[in-house]
Scaffold this motif. Structure first.
Motif, mmCIF file in Angstrom:
data_model
loop_
_atom_site.group_PDB
_atom_site.id
_atom_site.type_symbol
_atom_site.label_atom_id
_atom_site.label_comp_id
_atom_site.label_asym_id
_atom_site.label_seq_id
_atom_site.Cartn_x
_atom_site.Cartn_y
_atom_site.Cartn_z
ATOM 1 N N MET A 79 55.467 31.730 39.547
ATOM 2 C CA MET A 79 55.187 33.112 39.197
ATOM 3 C C MET A 79 54.093 33.152 38.131
ATOM 4 O O MET A 79 54.124 32.375 37.183
ATOM 5 N N PRO A 80 53.115 34.027 38.283
ATOM 6 C CA PRO A 80 52.087 34.140 37.239
ATOM 7 C C PRO A 80 52.684 34.743 35.965
ATOM 8 O O PRO A 80 53.756 35.340 35.990
ATOM 9 N N ILE A 81 51.975 34.577 34.847
ATOM 10 C CA ILE A 81 52.490 35.084 33.564
ATOM 11 C C ILE A 81 52.487 36.610 33.533
ATOM 12 O O ILE A 81 53.407 37.228 33.031
ATOM 13 N N PHE A 82 51.444 37.184 34.115
ATOM 14 C CA PHE A 82 51.339 38.640 34.083
ATOM 15 C C PHE A 82 51.492 39.235 35.483
ATOM 16 O O PHE A 82 51.073 38.633 36.473
ATOM 17 N N CYS A 83 52.076 40.401 35.528
ATOM 18 C CA CYS A 83 52.264 41.091 36.797
ATOM 19 C C CYS A 83 50.905 41.417 37.409
ATOM 20 O O CYS A 83 50.067 42.036 36.757
ATOM 21 N N PRO A 84 50.662 41.013 38.661
ATOM 22 C CA PRO A 84 49.370 41.274 39.309
ATOM 23 C C PRO A 84 49.128 42.776 39.502
ATOM 24 O O PRO A 84 47.987 43.197 39.678
ATOM 25 N N ASN A 85 50.191 43.541 39.454
ATOM 26 C CA ASN A 85 50.059 44.974 39.705
ATOM 27 C C ASN A 85 49.780 45.776 38.434
ATOM 28 O O ASN A 85 48.848 46.565 38.387
ATOM 29 N N CYS A 86 50.572 45.565 37.389
ATOM 30 C CA CYS A 86 50.413 46.373 36.174
ATOM 31 C C CYS A 86 49.896 45.567 34.987
ATOM 32 O O CYS A 86 49.525 46.135 33.966
ATOM 33 N N GLY A 87 49.881 44.253 35.111
ATOM 34 C CA GLY A 87 49.319 43.426 34.052
ATOM 35 C C GLY A 87 50.247 43.149 32.881
ATOM 36 O O GLY A 87 49.862 42.479 31.935
ATOM 37 N N ASP A 93 63.757 35.617 34.131
ATOM 38 C CA ASP A 93 65.095 36.032 34.566
ATOM 39 C C ASP A 93 65.093 37.406 35.243
ATOM 40 O O ASP A 93 65.804 37.619 36.217
ATOM 41 N N ILE A 94 64.293 38.312 34.727
ATOM 42 C CA ILE A 94 64.301 39.660 35.298
ATOM 43 C C ILE A 94 63.354 39.787 36.486
ATOM 44 O O ILE A 94 63.708 40.333 37.528
ATOM 45 N N ASP A 95 62.155 39.276 36.322
ATOM 46 C CA ASP A 95 61.092 39.586 37.287
ATOM 47 C C ASP A 95 60.991 38.620 38.459
ATOM 48 O O ASP A 95 60.471 38.961 39.511
ATOM 49 N N LYS A 96 61.494 37.413 38.270
ATOM 50 C CA LYS A 96 61.302 36.385 39.281
ATOM 51 C C LYS A 96 61.788 36.794 40.674
ATOM 52 O O LYS A 96 61.055 36.674 41.646
ATOM 53 N N PRO A 97 63.034 37.274 40.799
ATOM 54 C CA PRO A 97 63.514 37.619 42.149
ATOM 55 C C PRO A 97 62.643 38.687 42.796
ATOM 56 O O PRO A 97 62.444 38.675 44.010
ATOM 57 N N TYR A 98 62.123 39.586 41.979
ATOM 58 C CA TYR A 98 61.291 40.664 42.516
ATOM 59 C C TYR A 98 59.902 40.159 42.848
ATOM 60 O O TYR A 98 59.309 40.527 43.852
ATOM 61 N N TYR A 99 59.416 39.270 41.996
ATOM 62 C CA TYR A 99 58.090 38.712 42.266
ATOM 63 C C TYR A 99 58.103 37.916 43.574
ATOM 64 O O TYR A 99 57.179 38.002 44.376
ATOM 65 N N LYS A 104 55.179 41.539 42.554
ATOM 66 C CA LYS A 104 54.966 42.329 41.341
ATOM 67 C C LYS A 104 56.238 42.348 40.502
ATOM 68 O O LYS A 104 57.287 41.860 40.957
ATOM 69 N N CYS A 105 56.132 42.926 39.291
ATOM 70 C CA CYS A 105 57.261 42.842 38.363
ATOM 71 C C CYS A 105 58.372 43.834 38.718
ATOM 72 O O CYS A 105 58.174 44.735 39.529
ATOM 73 N N PHE A 106 59.489 43.654 38.074
ATOM 74 C CA PHE A 106 60.652 44.504 38.317
ATOM 75 C C PHE A 106 60.323 45.986 38.125
ATOM 76 O O PHE A 106 60.646 46.824 38.967
ATOM 77 N N ASN A 107 59.656 46.303 36.994
ATOM 78 C CA ASN A 107 59.319 47.700 36.720
ATOM 79 C C ASN A 107 58.450 48.312 37.812
ATOM 80 O O ASN A 107 58.653 49.451 38.213
ATOM 81 N N CYS A 108 57.473 47.547 38.262
ATOM 82 C CA CYS A 108 56.597 48.039 39.323
ATOM 83 C C CYS A 108 57.395 48.303 40.607
ATOM 84 O O CYS A 108 57.155 49.288 41.298
ATOM 85 N N VAL A 109 58.319 47.411 40.896
ATOM 86 C CA VAL A 109 59.132 47.586 42.097
ATOM 87 C C VAL A 109 59.988 48.841 41.980
ATOM 88 O O VAL A 109 60.070 49.655 42.905
ATOM 89 N N VAL A 110 60.597 49.018 40.819
ATOM 90 C CA VAL A 110 61.444 50.195 40.601
ATOM 91 C C VAL A 110 60.626 51.473 40.765
ATOM 92 O O VAL A 110 61.042 52.418 41.444
ATOM 93 N N GLU A 111 59.443 51.455 40.166
ATOM 94 C CA GLU A 111 58.588 52.632 40.234
ATOM 95 C C GLU A 111 58.189 52.934 41.682
ATOM 96 O O GLU A 111 58.253 54.069 42.143
ATOM 97 N N PHE A 112 57.800 51.877 42.371
ATOM 98 C CA PHE A 112 57.389 52.013 43.764
ATOM 99 C C PHE A 112 58.531 52.542 44.629
ATOM 100 O O PHE A 112 58.350 53.461 45.438
ATOM 101 N N GLU A 113 59.717 51.990 44.427
ATOM 102 C CA GLU A 113 60.857 52.420 45.236
ATOM 103 C C GLU A 113 61.257 53.859 44.917
ATOM 104 O O GLU A 113 61.715 54.587 45.787
ATOM 105 N N HIS A 114 61.065 54.230 43.662
ATOM 106 C CA HIS A 114 61.344 55.612 43.276
ATOM 107 C C HIS A 114 60.432 56.575 44.046
ATOM 108 O O HIS A 114 60.866 57.597 44.571
#
Ligand SMILES: [Zn+2]
Length: 191
Positions: A79-87, A93-99, A104-114
């Motif tokens: 996984m890269p250090i920074f989210c490719p979507n939001c930077g 622990d939080i972002d890996k499964p989503y990446y 992209k990061c967890f927050n980006c996924v949540v936002e997108f799904e919303h």
């Protein structure tokens, strides 16, 4: 999301073990000879790394494996250090499964799904994600089985560190039959 991860876990435990057993144990005749450890015999144990046939090998879960293959598998899950979507900085622990799934990061996924939920597209999106995960699994399985058929033939290291040799190749037809069955099983999860 939890549905996808739930499925994932089901596949790993049940199906990988099933295919493993199929290849290691049930087919191909095992000879219980522990190979005479003459001075020429190299005995390797779990985690050892050595070179043979111009390639690097190791023992992982008791199985001789080509290390280049393992490296590749590892890289695919880096996984890269920074989210490719939001930077923003990502957390293992939080972002890996989503990446792994969304790149992209967890927050980006949540936002997108919303967004999708409010626009009524979520159901379609969810089934697409699940189906593509299943396709990934099928492809990984095929690659795994094919490489197992090529590499685990010659020797097998038991948990006790004994080297067991196998007579003949695994029954390729049986293995392919099992593979087909597993693929069918995986496909049945699709929506
Ligand atoms: Zn992000």
């Amino acid at each position: 999301m939890s549905k996808v991860q739930g499925l994932n876990k089901q596949f790993t435990e049940k199906d990988v073990n099933r295919m493993r057993n199929l290849i290691q144990g049930k087919h191909g005749e095992k000879v219980g000879q522990s190979v005479g450890y003459s001075k020429h015999d190299n005995v390797y144990k779990e985690g050892d790394i050595w070179e043979a046939d111009g390639r690097k090998w190791t023992i992982k879960d008791g199985i001789k494996q080509n290390i280049t293959k393992l490296d590749k598998a590892k890289k695919a899950h880096m996984m890269p250090i920074f989210c490719p979507n939001c930077g923003s900085k990502m957390h293992i622990d939080i972002d890996k499964p989503y990446y792994n799934i969304h790149k992209k990061c967890f927050n980006c996924v949540v936002e997108f799904e919303h967004h999708l939920k409010t626009s009524g597209l979520y159901e379609i999106y969810e089934s697409k994600i699940i189906n593509s995960e299943i396709d990934n699994w099928i492809n990984e399985f095929k690659a795994y089985i094919e490489s197992e058929l090529c590499t685990t033939n010659n020797s097998f290291i038991t948990e006790q560190g004994d080297v067991e040799k196998w007579v003949g190749a695994p029954n390729k037809n049986k293995v392919m039959e099992g593979l087909e069955k597993t693929i069918k099983h995986l496909n049945s999860f699709k929506r």
